[in-house]
Write a protein that holds these residues in place. Structure first.
Motif, PDB file in Angstrom:
ATOM      1  N   LEU A 112       0.813  -1.213   0.000  1.00 16.40           N
ATOM      2  CA  LEU A 112       0.000   0.000   0.000  1.00 16.40           C
ATOM      3  C   LEU A 112       0.850   1.268   0.000  1.00 16.40           C
ATOM      4  N   VAL A 113       2.017   1.189   0.646  1.00 17.78           N
ATOM      5  CA  VAL A 113       2.918   2.341   0.719  1.00 17.78           C
ATOM      6  C   VAL A 113       4.322   1.864   0.421  1.00 17.78           C
ATOM      7  N   LYS A 114       5.021   2.613  -0.419  1.00 17.80           N
ATOM      8  CA  LYS A 114       6.413   2.308  -0.727  1.00 17.80           C
ATOM      9  C   LYS A 114       7.202   3.614  -0.651  1.00 17.80           C
ATOM     10  N   ASN A 115       8.212   3.607   0.211  1.00 18.54           N
ATOM     11  CA  ASN A 115       9.090   4.770   0.390  1.00 18.54           C
ATOM     12  C   ASN A 115       8.310   6.060   0.615  1.00 18.54           C
ATOM     13  N   GLY A 116       7.336   6.015   1.514  1.00 18.05           N
ATOM     14  CA  GLY A 116       6.592   7.207   1.888  1.00 18.05           C
ATOM     15  C   GLY A 116       5.519   7.642   0.909  1.00 18.05           C
ATOM     16  N   ARG A 117       5.243   6.853  -0.113  1.00 13.91           N
ATOM     17  CA  ARG A 117       4.222   7.208  -1.112  1.00 13.91           C
ATOM     18  C   ARG A 117       3.149   6.130  -1.170  1.00 13.91           C
ATOM     19  N   LYS A 136      -4.789   3.937  10.369  1.00 14.50           N
ATOM     20  CA  LYS A 136      -4.107   2.692  10.735  1.00 14.50           C
ATOM     21  C   LYS A 136      -2.625   2.939  11.029  1.00 14.50           C
ATOM     22  N   LEU A 137      -2.007   3.828  10.281  1.00 15.16           N
ATOM     23  CA  LEU A 137      -0.599   4.157  10.538  1.00 15.16           C
ATOM     24  C   LEU A 137      -0.453   4.793  11.922  1.00 15.16           C
ATOM     25  N   ARG A 138      -1.331   5.739  12.244  1.00 15.07           N
ATOM     26  CA  ARG A 138      -1.275   6.393  13.561  1.00 15.07           C
ATOM     27  C   ARG A 138      -1.515   5.397  14.688  1.00 15.07           C
ATOM     28  N   GLN A 139      -2.416   4.447  14.466  1.00 17.49           N
ATOM     29  CA  GLN A 139      -2.696   3.441  15.499  1.00 17.49           C
ATOM     30  C   GLN A 139      -1.468   2.595  15.800  1.00 17.49           C
ATOM     31  N   GLN A 140      -0.552   2.518  14.833  1.00 13.01           N
ATOM     32  CA  GLN A 140       0.673   1.748  15.041  1.00 13.01           C
ATOM     33  C   GLN A 140       1.862   2.652  15.368  1.00 13.01           C
ATOM     34  N   GLY A 141       1.573   3.912  15.715  1.00 13.58           N
ATOM     35  CA  GLY A 141       2.613   4.806  16.181  1.00 13.58           C
ATOM     36  C   GLY A 141       3.382   5.542  15.101  1.00 13.58           C
ATOM     37  N   VAL A 142       2.880   5.545  13.892  1.00 15.39           N
ATOM     38  CA  VAL A 142       3.549   6.246  12.793  1.00 15.39           C
ATOM     39  C   VAL A 142       2.757   7.519  12.513  1.00 15.39           C
ATOM     40  N   LEU A 145       3.547   9.872   6.907  1.00 13.21           N
ATOM     41  CA  LEU A 145       3.659   8.921   5.810  1.00 13.21           C
ATOM     42  C   LEU A 145       5.110   8.804   5.335  1.00 13.21           C
ATOM     43  N   ALA A 146       5.852   9.891   5.401  1.00 12.97           N
ATOM     44  CA  ALA A 146       7.244   9.894   4.949  1.00 12.97           C
ATOM     45  C   ALA A 146       8.126   8.952   5.774  1.00 12.97           C
ATOM     46  N   ASP A 147       7.678   8.565   6.961  1.00 13.28           N
ATOM     47  CA  ASP A 147       8.446   7.644   7.817  1.00 13.28           C
ATOM     48  C   ASP A 147       8.261   6.183   7.413  1.00 13.28           C
ATOM     49  N   VAL A 148       7.319   5.917   6.516  1.00 10.12           N
ATOM     50  CA  VAL A 148       6.968   4.537   6.149  1.00 10.12           C
ATOM     51  C   VAL A 148       7.795   4.091   4.949  1.00 10.12           C
ATOM     52  N   LYS A 149       8.578   3.043   5.164  1.00 16.10           N
ATOM     53  CA  LYS A 149       9.327   2.445   4.060  1.00 16.10           C
ATOM     54  C   LYS A 149       8.382   1.564   3.240  1.00 16.10           C
ATOM     55  N   PHE A 150       7.663   0.668   3.937  1.00 16.13           N
ATOM     56  CA  PHE A 150       6.680  -0.204   3.302  1.00 16.13           C
ATOM     57  C   PHE A 150       5.481  -0.362   4.235  1.00 16.13           C
ATOM     58  N   ALA A 151       4.296  -0.434   3.662  1.00 18.42           N
ATOM     59  CA  ALA A 151       3.082  -0.798   4.396  1.00 18.42           C
ATOM     60  C   ALA A 151       2.337  -1.806   3.535  1.00 18.42           C
ATOM     61  N   TYR A 152       1.993  -2.925   4.133  1.00 16.79           N
ATOM     62  CA  TYR A 152       1.322  -4.012   3.419  1.00 16.79           C
ATOM     63  C   TYR A 152      -0.030  -4.290   4.052  1.00 16.79           C
ATOM     64  N   MET A 153      -1.006  -4.602   3.215  1.00 16.66           N
ATOM     65  CA  MET A 153      -2.240  -5.162   3.728  1.00 16.66           C
ATOM     66  C   MET A 153      -2.061  -6.675   3.707  1.00 16.66           C
ATOM     67  N   GLU A 154      -2.164  -7.274   4.870  1.00 17.90           N
ATOM     68  CA  GLU A 154      -2.001  -8.720   4.989  1.00 17.90           C
ATOM     69  C   GLU A 154      -3.296  -9.424   4.584  1.00 17.90           C
ATOM     70  N   ALA A 155      -3.235 -10.733   4.460  1.00 14.40           N
ATOM     71  CA  ALA A 155      -4.390 -11.526   4.013  1.00 14.40           C
ATOM     72  C   ALA A 155      -5.588 -11.372   4.942  1.00 14.40           C
ATOM     73  N   ILE A 162       6.558  -1.130   7.958  1.00 11.28           N
ATOM     74  CA  ILE A 162       8.006  -1.130   8.137  1.00 11.28           C
ATOM     75  C   ILE A 162       8.461   0.308   7.933  1.00 11.28           C
ATOM     76  N   THR A 163       9.028   0.886   8.982  1.00 18.67           N
ATOM     77  CA  THR A 163       9.486   2.267   8.882  1.00 18.67           C
ATOM     78  C   THR A 163      10.959   2.289   8.502  1.00 18.67           C
ATOM     79  N   PHE A 164      11.421   3.460   8.098  1.00 20.39           N
ATOM     80  CA  PHE A 164      12.825   3.592   7.699  1.00 20.39           C
ATOM     81  C   PHE A 164      13.767   3.310   8.861  1.00 20.39           C
ATOM     82  N   ASP A 165      13.337   3.579  10.084  1.00 25.94           N
ATOM     83  CA  ASP A 165      14.216   3.331  11.229  1.00 25.94           C
ATOM     84  C   ASP A 165      13.990   1.965  11.869  1.00 25.94           C
TER      85      ASP A 165
END
Length: 183
Positions: A112-117, A136-142, A145-155, A162-165
């Protein structure tokens, strides 16, 4: 008064239709409903929303007559329940044993998100708004959006982030040996 104590044991335990027909009906309806639900979008992001619950209830009601015609005995109900449990177990077992089949049973994670986009076409495919994803990102402490390296919707509809740090190496690096000179 006499009917209060009369029990028709045959009606309780003897199937009124063929056992084989019950198994065929139960199998066909289970596999058809599984196929329909497998390809519906995971709209509620890991929760069972009211529309999902409504779909399940209506499917159950619509499938009842298709699966069992008009069964009345406990035996027929047990056969249908056993058929559904059998197919559920068989599909899970096949998914465990055959990786290609697992991909059919459970959707692979959707990026859903790759390198903040945000990847808009994937969000649109799953009917997820930008606001829902950000929630959903805020609920997980992010926060950003620029801090997100990857975000996946699981099955299962949940979002993995996965954040950059994030630590990508789960094995700690060995520390340099401390040399002590005793001379």
């Amino acid at each position: 008064m006499e009917k209060w104590f009369f029990i028709d044991w045959q009606a309780i335990f003897v199937p009124s239709i063929s056992v084989f027909e019950l198994i065929i009906r139960g199998s066909l309806v289970y596999l058809a409903l599984f196929s329909v639900l497998r390809f519906l979008p995971s709209r509620q992001l890991g929760t069972l929303g009211i529309t999902d619950l409504l779909v399940v209830v209506l499917f159950a009601e619509a499938a009842q007559n298709a699966m069992a015609s008009n069964y009345t005995s406990i035996t027929e109900g047990a056969i249908l329940v056993g058929t559904v449990i059998f197919w559920s177990y068989l599909l899970n077992w096949l998914g465990y044993k055959i990786p290609q089949f697992q991909r059919f049973i459970n959707q692979p994670p959707l990026l859903l998100v790759k390198n903040g986009r945000m990847i808009q076409r994937h969000l649109q495919r799953e009917l997820i708004t930008d606001d829902e994803l950000m929630s959903k990102l805020r609920q997980q402490g992010v926060e950003f959006l620029a801090d997100v390296k990857f975000a996946y919707m699981e099955a299962d509809g949940r979002i993995s982030i996965i954040t950059f740090d994030s630590k990508t190496n789960s094995v700690p690096e060995p520390k340099a040996a401390l040399k002590i000179d005793l001379h």
